[in-house]
Scaffold this motif. Structure first.
Motif, PDB file in Angstrom:
ATOM      1  N   ALA A 207       0.844  -1.196   0.000  1.00 52.17           N
ATOM      2  CA  ALA A 207       0.000   0.000   0.000  1.00 52.17           C
ATOM      3  C   ALA A 207       0.880   1.247   0.000  1.00 52.17           C
ATOM      4  CB  ALA A 207      -0.905   0.002   1.224  1.00 52.17           C
ATOM      5  N   ASP A 208       0.383   2.320  -0.627  1.00 52.63           N
ATOM      6  CA  ASP A 208       1.182   3.548  -0.649  1.00 52.63           C
ATOM      7  C   ASP A 208       0.995   4.384   0.618  1.00 52.63           C
ATOM      8  OD1 ASP A 208      -1.317   4.628  -1.096  1.00 52.63           O
ATOM      9  OD2 ASP A 208      -0.819   5.565  -3.001  1.00 52.63           O
ATOM     10  N   SER A 209       0.003   4.038   1.447  1.00 51.32           N
ATOM     11  CA  SER A 209      -0.180   4.688   2.745  1.00 51.32           C
ATOM     12  C   SER A 209      -0.574   3.613   3.748  1.00 51.32           C
ATOM     13  CB  SER A 209      -1.266   5.766   2.654  1.00 51.32           C
ATOM     14  OG  SER A 209      -2.523   5.185   2.369  1.00 51.32           O
ATOM     15  N   ASP A 210      -0.421   3.903   5.031  1.00 50.53           N
ATOM     16  CA  ASP A 210      -0.796   2.925   6.049  1.00 50.53           C
ATOM     17  C   ASP A 210      -2.230   2.481   5.811  1.00 50.53           C
ATOM     18  OD1 ASP A 210       1.657   2.951   7.300  1.00 50.53           O
ATOM     19  OD2 ASP A 210       1.075   4.425   8.817  1.00 50.53           O
ATOM     20  N   SER A 211      -2.416   1.189   5.662  1.00 49.18           N
ATOM     21  CA  SER A 211      -3.725   0.623   5.324  1.00 49.18           C
ATOM     22  C   SER A 211      -3.858  -0.730   5.990  1.00 49.18           C
ATOM     23  CB  SER A 211      -3.851   0.452   3.800  1.00 49.18           C
ATOM     24  OG  SER A 211      -3.685   1.676   3.132  1.00 49.18           O
ATOM     25  N   LYS A 212      -5.001  -1.384   5.744  1.00 51.47           N
ATOM     26  CA  LYS A 212      -5.169  -2.755   6.214  1.00 51.47           C
ATOM     27  C   LYS A 212      -6.087  -3.502   5.263  1.00 51.47           C
ATOM     28  CE  LYS A 212      -8.579  -1.285   9.626  1.00 51.47           C
ATOM     29  NZ  LYS A 212      -8.930  -1.247  11.033  1.00 51.47           N
ATOM     30  N   LEU A 213      -5.773  -4.772   5.083  1.00 43.06           N
ATOM     31  CA  LEU A 213      -6.632  -5.659   4.313  1.00 43.06           C
ATOM     32  C   LEU A 213      -7.757  -6.084   5.241  1.00 43.06           C
ATOM     33  CD1 LEU A 213      -7.250  -7.377   1.761  1.00 43.06           C
ATOM     34  CD2 LEU A 213      -5.871  -9.182   2.809  1.00 43.06           C
TER      35      LEU A 213
ATOM     36  N   VAL B 163      -9.526  -3.117   0.926  1.00 45.26           N
ATOM     37  CA  VAL B 163      -8.454  -2.499   1.699  1.00 45.26           C
ATOM     38  C   VAL B 163      -8.955  -1.153   2.209  1.00 45.26           C
ATOM     39  CG1 VAL B 163      -6.107  -1.546   1.559  1.00 45.26           C
ATOM     40  CG2 VAL B 163      -6.660  -3.672   0.353  1.00 45.26           C
ATOM     41  N   GLU B 164      -8.605  -0.834   3.451  1.00 50.51           N
ATOM     42  CA  GLU B 164      -8.997   0.453   4.035  1.00 50.51           C
ATOM     43  C   GLU B 164      -7.741   1.201   4.450  1.00 50.51           C
ATOM     44  OE1 GLU B 164     -12.464   1.612   7.011  1.00 50.51           O
ATOM     45  OE2 GLU B 164     -10.810   0.610   8.053  1.00 50.51           O
ATOM     46  N   ASN B 165      -7.658   2.484   4.063  1.00 51.39           N
ATOM     47  CA  ASN B 165      -6.492   3.273   4.465  1.00 51.39           C
ATOM     48  C   ASN B 165      -6.750   3.945   5.816  1.00 51.39           C
ATOM     49  OD1 ASN B 165      -7.992   5.636   3.999  1.00 51.39           O
ATOM     50  ND2 ASN B 165      -7.030   6.039   2.025  1.00 51.39           N
ATOM     51  N   ALA B 166      -5.761   4.659   6.324  1.00 54.17           N
ATOM     52  CA  ALA B 166      -5.842   5.274   7.649  1.00 54.17           C
ATOM     53  C   ALA B 166      -6.944   6.329   7.735  1.00 54.17           C
ATOM     54  CB  ALA B 166      -4.490   5.882   8.024  1.00 54.17           C
ATOM     55  N   LYS B 167      -7.369   6.873   6.597  1.00 53.08           N
ATOM     56  CA  LYS B 167      -8.444   7.881   6.573  1.00 53.08           C
ATOM     57  C   LYS B 167      -9.823   7.229   6.556  1.00 53.08           C
ATOM     58  CE  LYS B 167      -5.613  11.025   3.828  1.00 53.08           C
ATOM     59  NZ  LYS B 167      -5.508  11.651   2.506  1.00 53.08           N
ATOM     60  N   GLY B 168      -9.865   5.891   6.511  1.00 51.60           N
ATOM     61  CA  GLY B 168     -11.148   5.193   6.467  1.00 51.60           C
ATOM     62  C   GLY B 168     -11.692   5.007   5.068  1.00 51.60           C
TER      63      GLY B 168
END
Length: 162
Positions: free
Chosen positions: A59-65, A134-139
């Motif tokens: 991911a190009d930014s902090d994210s989660k599967l 996938v969800e990034n840190a911004k939701g």
């Protein structure tokens, strides 16, 4: 007067071009948030009810599967294998952290995707559709469509793990 019209028309075209290019750039950024590389699924034998899917995510930014879906299985779960006291075990996890810019490997010995209660045998060479959420840190959520190739794997069947 004609010179003014030409200048205005030219200015309008330049603005349209800049807007179009910026929209293309934004669309590219959205599609490039998470990269999936070397996605594959373990081929099965007749009657086998589950298999694993493997890949590398970055991911190009902090994210989660958050989840994975596939029409080839009635149940799809994210699992993590671990070794303790010479015993391999596997457990379901809610999500997998994807730190910005760092590849996260989904392989038979760590995180992987379990395809459970298969709708049909997965044969070597098949293309298995996977949908990753996938969800990034911004939701913000991203949906990624992947065609994973079925490959043979010379190791124990994941469905036999406890």
């Amino acid at each position: 007067m004609n010179s003014l019209r030409v200048t205005t028309a030219f200015s309008r075209r330049v603005k349209q071009l800049v807007l179009g290019l910026s929209l293309i750039g934004m669309a590219w950024q959205v599609s490039a948030q998470t990269q999936v590389n070397d996605a594959w699924v373990r081929a099965t034998v007749a009657g086998q009810q589950s298999t694993g899917a493997f890949m590398t995510l970055q991911a190009d930014s902090d994210s989660k599967l958050l989840s994975v879906q596939s029409p080839v299985a009635n149940t799809v779960q994210i699992h993590q294998s671990s070794m303790k006291d010479d015993v391999m075990s596997m457990r379901q996890v809610e999500s997998v952290a994807l730190p910005a810019g760092k590849p996260v490997s989904f392989d038979p010995h760590g995180y992987h995707v379990m395809l459970i209660d298969l709708t049909a045998q997965v044969k070597e060479g098949d293309k298995v559709p996977l949908t990753l959420i996938v969800e990034n840190a911004k939701g913000e959520k991203e949906t990624i469509q992947v065609q994973a190739e079925a490959r043979a794997l010379g190791m124990a069947d994941h469905s036999k793990m406890h």
